[in-house]
Design an enzyme around this catalytic site. Structure first.
Site, PDB file in Angstrom:
ATOM      1  N   TRP A  76      17.636  -7.312  -0.253  1.00 34.77           N
ATOM      2  CA  TRP A  76      17.830  -7.214  -1.885  1.00 34.77           C
ATOM      3  C   TRP A  76      18.107  -6.139  -2.421  1.00 34.77           C
ATOM      4  O   TRP A  76      18.800  -6.091  -3.409  1.00 34.77           O
ATOM      5  CB  TRP A  76      15.947  -7.378  -2.261  1.00 34.77           C
ATOM      6  N   ASP A  83       9.583   1.681   1.293  1.00 41.55           N
ATOM      7  CA  ASP A  83       8.922   1.071   2.195  1.00 41.55           C
ATOM      8  C   ASP A  83       8.284   1.984   3.202  1.00 41.55           C
ATOM      9  O   ASP A  83       8.550   2.926   3.352  1.00 41.55           O
ATOM     10  CB  ASP A  83      10.030   0.274   3.067  1.00 41.55           C
ATOM     11  N   ASP A 135       4.156   4.925   0.602  1.00 43.62           N
ATOM     12  CA  ASP A 135       3.399   3.666   0.330  1.00 43.62           C
ATOM     13  C   ASP A 135       3.328   3.809  -1.342  1.00 43.62           C
ATOM     14  O   ASP A 135       3.026   4.591  -2.003  1.00 43.62           O
ATOM     15  CB  ASP A 135       1.901   3.869   0.728  1.00 43.62           C
ATOM     16  N   LYS A 195       7.514 -12.117  -4.383  1.00 43.19           N
ATOM     17  CA  LYS A 195       7.379 -13.370  -3.419  1.00 43.19           C
ATOM     18  C   LYS A 195       5.775 -13.836  -3.432  1.00 43.19           C
ATOM     19  O   LYS A 195       5.057 -12.799  -3.393  1.00 43.19           O
ATOM     20  CB  LYS A 195       7.795 -13.271  -2.123  1.00 43.19           C
TER      21      LYS A 195
END
Length: 255
Positions: free
Chosen positions: A93, A114, A130, A194
């Site tokens: 992405w 990430d 995080d 998602k």
């Protein structure tokens, strides 16, 4: 209500994003050492035309085609925009976003975060952290040079195999991503994440509608037909941001 993306996405080079038909099915050989579930996953990967095309075109993952389809329809990634990619690794992405927000004036920023390491991508700033850390929103705004125009997440929680439990886990993860987006988005910004069908999508949409002008579910053609995967897309952020002095200070400093 779920929208199915009817018009196939186009790659940045203008080609049809739909994969070519593969007439021959690849079968596994010498796979006895793998579990049954691992064999099924590998068999699916070997015969997935989106996986093959992603390798040919240099995308980090087949997920790139999902974002291509959604953005071709909704035009979310505008030149000069500031974008945050949550749970970005391996970077499919982020690759799309970096290409689409780059402007002739050199504006447009993409920050990928990430817990895992990620190989560098041209035009993408990466932070291994995080997003739930209290300092994360202010850090991201500082890296972007101002509030984000878009927060996107293709994250999925680790699965247990128990569908109701897995559904609750992914919804919980999306809710955390929404809270993060509320802190870093500029007025008018957008959010995409998602989710999975499982009976609580309505509550999630109702929550988003309090802060966004338009909210919808979309299932791209690149999502596997047998998957419960959906994407929630919220646009027109109304600008409500919880009182966080660090975030406010970072935004003021960027301005």
């Amino acid at each position: 209500m779920t929208d199915r993306v009817k018009t196939p996405g186009r790659s940045p080079g203008g080609g049809d994003a739909r994969p070519e038909a593969r007439p021959l099915k690849v079968r596994l050989k010498k796979a006895r050492s793998l579990s049954s579930s691992s064999q099924k996953w590998l068999q699916r990967q070997l015969n997935d035309p989106y996986v093959a095309r992603a390798k040919r075109e240099g995308w980090r993952s087949r997920a790139a085609f999902k974002l291509l389809e959604i953005d071709d329809r909704l035009k979310l990634l505008k030149p000069g925009a500031r974008v945050v990619d949550l749970g970005a690794a391996p970077g499919g992405w982020s690759q799309i976003a970096a290409q689409r927000v780059k402007s002739e004036q050199g504006q447009g920023r993409v920050v990928a975060i990430d817990l895992l390491e990620m190989e560098p991508i041209a035009g993408v700033d990466f932070a291994q952290l995080d997003f739930l850390q209290e300092s994360a929103p202010a850090q991201l705004i500082s890296m972007l040079g101002g509030p984000a125009d878009m927060v996107m997440s293709d994250m999925a929680a680790n699965t247990t195999g128990h569908r109701p439990t897995d559904h609750l886990r992914i919804v919980g993860l999306v809710e955390l991503a929404i809270d993060f987006a509320r802190q870093v988005l500029a007025p008018g910004g957008s959010f995409i994440a998602k989710v999975f069908q499982g009976g609580t999508e309505g509550a999630l949409l109702a929550d988003l509608k309090r802060d966004f002008a338009t909210v919808r579910h979309i299932k791209p053609q690149a999502s596997r037909a047998d998957s419960a995967e959906l994407y929630v897309v919220a646009t027109g952020f109304r600008g409500h941001r919880p009182g966080n002095p660090d975030v406010a200070e970072a935004a003021d400093a960027a301005d």
